[in-house]
Scaffold this active site. Structure first.
Site, PDB file in Angstrom:
ATOM      1  CD  GLU A  83      -2.908   1.059   2.395  1.00 15.89           C
ATOM      2  OE1 GLU A  83      -3.067  -0.020   2.989  1.00 15.89           O
ATOM      3  OE2 GLU A  83      -3.490   2.107   2.701  1.00 15.89           O
ATOM      4  CE  LYS A 261      -5.964  -1.208   5.798  1.00 12.92           C
ATOM      5  NZ  LYS A 261      -5.137  -0.344   4.938  1.00 12.92           N
ATOM      6  CG  ASP A 277       1.157 -16.238  12.712  1.00 12.91           C
ATOM      7  OD1 ASP A 277       0.318 -15.632  12.023  1.00 12.91           O
ATOM      8  OD2 ASP A 277       0.936 -17.347  13.222  1.00 12.91           O
ATOM      9  CG  HIS A 375      -3.980   6.916   0.221  1.00  6.73           C
ATOM     10  ND1 HIS A 375      -3.284   6.146   1.121  1.00  6.73           N
ATOM     11  CD2 HIS A 375      -4.647   6.068  -0.567  1.00  6.73           C
ATOM     12  CE1 HIS A 375      -3.527   4.882   0.874  1.00  6.73           C
ATOM     13  NE2 HIS A 375      -4.355   4.801  -0.150  1.00  6.73           N
TER      14      HIS A 375
END
Ligand code: NAD
Length: 425
Positions: A83, A261, A277, A375
């Site tokens: 991203e 998030k 992990d 962004h």
């Protein structure tokens, strides 16, 4: 596409043979097969030993977030992520927090919980007492499984038990508390939980089904906090905006999911770079965010008496510097070297600081100029590439799309054509 996906013995084939099968099934070209089969720094042989049915590898960009000062020490943060804008935002936030002294962190000992589920227990509450009373015997059996872990100061340290009510009736859940030192610990804990199962069945008179680690690692929390002077973050209005954004997320699970998030954008990028992990971290983070019955934020933002912004974060952090794929993957080893952390606890604390930095970067952008501008300009480059731009054309097309506020595939294609027709490329 052609043929059936039902294949017997696929796992017995070599990676090249498997890719040959996939090629035929999915109609891949030789070029596409060559790209998948190019495993880069991870040799095909190693990849084939790491997971099953390997046909290749997928490279991800590895970026470095700069400016991190944590407990007065400088860190460079390796981040693997697809991203755009995450690495830039982390670096920017790292710089802002430096002005307030950087991040300060702490963590609990690296203790994971292994659950052993006993059903059909006639007297669950007394059985609970018997399990707790048999602590020494149970811990010994568990520790016999991992002398290496015990030798480095880890191992099973405690046992607890609880009675839960389920649609299948009451169940007795025994919980082993295992200090995993520098390992994430899932294999170690699962092995111990399996080993003590006959003992738990004998003590409870019940039947054991599951014996497995819990990813809600509440005994392995990592914490970080930072102060950002109000002028550095953009003034009082931006501080207000950030605190309001936090308040919104703290009160509304729909916003909290995206707030968290953003935190995980940073943490998971480092987790991927070090081949830890990430499912365990994500599961633990979200479960912890809902621990009081309603999903909320993992971080908090408030104003101190001088009007400066203060952020804090607390979340489970089951990470390893040893075990799993951490020491197998050549790039993961280098990423850990770049980080320069010496223990899993230090690693966990750095990760919590990265999560808080990422959160700060996102909230500041949202509260100030809105997140889309920064962004989308990075995103525009991806769109330009996807539309077929190469070399200098990528930046030219991306810049025009941003200027015209039309960051879309059709626009990118139109611009590429224009530039090509005008011979300006
Ligand atoms: P592991 O078993 O590969 O390595 C841990 C072992 O390393 C310890 O048991 C110990 O014997 C040894 N060791 C040597 N030096 C040590 C030190 N300084 N500190 C700690 N241990 C040391 O790995 P693991 O950490 O037990 O398990 C991690 C793997 O398990 C990951 O790949 C994860 O994906 C996987 N996994 C996760 C889950 C889950 O639910 N999260 C479930 C199953 C498996």
């Amino acid at each position: 596409m052609s043929g059936s996906s039902l294949v017997s013995g696929f796992y017995k084939l070599s990676p090249e043979e498997r890719l040959g099968f996939v090629k035929e099934f999915a109609g891949l070209s030789d070029e596409e097969c060559a790209l998948i089969g190019n495993t880069g720094s991870l040799s095909m042989d190693l990849a084939d030993r790491m997971i099953e049915n390997v046909v290749g590898a997928i490279p991800l960009p590895l970026g470095i977030a700069t400016n991190f000062l944590i407990n007065k020490r400088d860190y460079l943060i390796p981040m693997a992520i697809e991203e755009p804008s995450v690495v830039a935002a982390a670096s920017y936030a790292g710089k802002m927090t430096r002005e307030g002294g950087g991040f300060y962190t702490s963590s609990m000992p690296p203790v994971m919980i292994g659950q052993i589920q006993a059903v059909e227990v006639k007297d669950p509450y007394t059985a609970r007492m018997r399990v707790i009373q048999a602590k020494e015997e149970i811990l010994k059996k568990a520790n016999d499984q991992d002398p290496v872990l015990v030798s480095v100061g880890g191992g099973a340290k405690d046992i607890d038990a609880k009675v839960i009510y389920t649609i299948q009736g009451p169940m007795l859940i025994a919980e082993l508390h295992v200090d995993c030192r520098d390992a994430m610990g899932a294999n170690a804990v699962n092995t111990m939980a399996e080993a003590v199962t006959p003992m738990i069945e004998r003590i409870t008179g019940g039947h054991v089904y599951l014996r497995i680690i819990s990813n809600l690692a509440t005994k392995r929390l990592a914490r970080a906090w930072c102060l950002v002077p109000k002028d550095v973050v953009g003034g009082e209005e931006v501080v207000d905006g950030i605190i309001n954004a936090y308040a919104f997320a703290a009160a509304d699970p729909y916003r909290a999911a995206t707030h968290n998030k953003g935190i995980l954008n940073g943490i998971i990028a480092v987790i991927l770079a070090t081949c830890n992990d990430h499912r365990a971290i994500e599961a633990g983070a979200h479960a912890y965010a809902a621990r009081n019955g309603r999903y909320t934020t993992l971080s908090t933002w408030e104003r101190n008496e001088d009007g400066d912004l203060v952020g804090s974060i607390e979340l489970p952090m089951a990470v390893g510097m040893i075990g799993g794929a951490v020491r197998t993957h050549p790039i993961a080893k280098i990423a850990l070297k770049i980080l320069g952390v010496e223990t899993a606890n230090e690693f966990a604390e750095v990760l919590s600081a990265v999560g808080l930095a990422q959160n700060l970067g996102a909230l500041r952008a949202l509260a100030d100029e809105g997140i889309q501008r920064g962004h989308m300009s990075l995103h525009a480059r991806n769109i330009a590439v996807a539309a077929g731009a190469t070399g200098r054309l990528i930046d030219l097309v991306a810049e025009r799309m941003v200027e015209e506020r039309k960051i879309r595939m059709d626009k990118a294609k139109e611009l590429i054509k224009q530039y090509k027709d005008s011979g300006k490329t």
